[in-house]
Design a protein around this motif. Structure first.
Motif, PDB file in Angstrom:
ATOM      1  N   VAL A 165       0.622  -4.406  -6.254  1.00  0.00           N
ATOM      2  CA  VAL A 165       0.239  -4.950  -4.955  1.00  0.00           C
ATOM      3  C   VAL A 165      -1.200  -4.546  -4.655  1.00  0.00           C
ATOM      4  O   VAL A 165      -1.691  -3.534  -5.155  1.00  0.00           O
ATOM      5  N   GLU A 166      -1.868  -5.336  -3.829  1.00  0.00           N
ATOM      6  CA  GLU A 166      -3.232  -5.033  -3.424  1.00  0.00           C
ATOM      7  C   GLU A 166      -3.222  -4.585  -1.963  1.00  0.00           C
ATOM      8  O   GLU A 166      -2.625  -5.240  -1.107  1.00  0.00           O
ATOM      9  N   LEU A 167      -3.863  -3.455  -1.702  1.00  0.00           N
ATOM     10  CA  LEU A 167      -3.993  -2.961  -0.338  1.00  0.00           C
ATOM     11  C   LEU A 167      -5.370  -3.342   0.197  1.00  0.00           C
ATOM     12  O   LEU A 167      -6.371  -3.193  -0.496  1.00  0.00           O
TER      13      LEU A 167
ATOM     14  N   PRO B 276       8.317  -6.885   0.947  1.00  0.00           N
ATOM     15  CA  PRO B 276       8.099  -6.160   2.196  1.00  0.00           C
ATOM     16  C   PRO B 276       6.645  -5.710   2.321  1.00  0.00           C
ATOM     17  O   PRO B 276       5.940  -5.591   1.330  1.00  0.00           O
ATOM     18  N   THR B 277       6.214  -5.495   3.567  1.00  0.00           N
ATOM     19  CA  THR B 277       4.872  -4.990   3.818  1.00  0.00           C
ATOM     20  C   THR B 277       4.814  -3.535   3.398  1.00  0.00           C
ATOM     21  O   THR B 277       5.731  -2.769   3.639  1.00  0.00           O
ATOM     22  N   LEU B 278       3.727  -3.155   2.764  1.00  0.00           N
ATOM     23  CA  LEU B 278       3.511  -1.784   2.321  1.00  0.00           C
ATOM     24  C   LEU B 278       2.149  -1.360   2.833  1.00  0.00           C
ATOM     25  O   LEU B 278       1.200  -2.131   2.801  1.00  0.00           O
ATOM     26  N   GLY B 279       2.043  -0.137   3.324  1.00  0.00           N
ATOM     27  CA  GLY B 279       0.760   0.327   3.815  1.00  0.00           C
ATOM     28  C   GLY B 279       0.605   1.825   3.704  1.00  0.00           C
ATOM     29  O   GLY B 279       1.568   2.547   3.451  1.00  0.00           O
ATOM     30  N   VAL B 280      -0.634   2.269   3.851  1.00  0.00           N
ATOM     31  CA  VAL B 280      -0.960   3.688   3.813  1.00  0.00           C
ATOM     32  C   VAL B 280      -1.869   3.983   4.994  1.00  0.00           C
ATOM     33  O   VAL B 280      -2.820   3.251   5.259  1.00  0.00           O
TER      34      VAL B 280
ATOM     35  N   TRP C 129      -4.702   1.067   5.221  1.00  0.00           N
ATOM     36  CA  TRP C 129      -4.683  -0.069   4.312  1.00  0.00           C
ATOM     37  C   TRP C 129      -3.258  -0.578   4.213  1.00  0.00           C
ATOM     38  O   TRP C 129      -2.309   0.173   4.325  1.00  0.00           O
ATOM     39  N   GLN C 130      -3.122  -1.880   3.971  1.00  0.00           N
ATOM     40  CA  GLN C 130      -1.784  -2.453   3.813  1.00  0.00           C
ATOM     41  C   GLN C 130      -1.868  -3.736   2.995  1.00  0.00           C
ATOM     42  O   GLN C 130      -2.952  -4.260   2.769  1.00  0.00           O
ATOM     43  N   THR C 131      -0.708  -4.209   2.578  1.00  0.00           N
ATOM     44  CA  THR C 131      -0.656  -5.467   1.860  1.00  0.00           C
ATOM     45  C   THR C 131      -0.976  -6.592   2.836  1.00  0.00           C
ATOM     46  O   THR C 131      -0.714  -6.480   4.035  1.00  0.00           O
TER      47      THR C 131
END
Length: 87
Positions: A3-5, A23-27, A16-18
């Motif tokens: 995935v790209e953030l 599902p949505t992924l983030g940091v 940062w997030q998808t």
């Protein structure tokens, strides 16, 4: 799966997030306060209450429960966040 953030928009806050897909992924970068020594990955879930019960069933802990988001720790002690999917 790769995935790209991307940078979050100003109204979404820092981190940062998808950008698409589920599902949505983030940091979110952690602060400098006590206990804020690691980045906090977070995951969007359809039903936060069900997801929190599942965390406990799998040996994790709910550190900070909330109505829209929660901070948890997995069975190995690594922190992560869960966010309720907005409808």
């Amino acid at each position: 799966m790769e995935v790209e953030l991307v940078d979050r928009s100003d109204d979404e806050g820092e981190g940062w997030q998808t950008a698409g897909g589920a599902p949505t992924l983030g940091v979110h970068e952690r602060g400098k306060g006590p206990g804020d020594t690691h980045s906090l990955p977070y995951f969007e879930v359809d039903d936060l209450k069900v997801a929190l019960r599942r965390v406990v069933e799998l040996g994790g802990d709910v550190i900070h429960p909330g109505a829209r988001w929660a901070v948890c720790r997995d069975s190995e002690g690594s922190p992560f966040g869960l966010a309720a999917r907005e409808t």
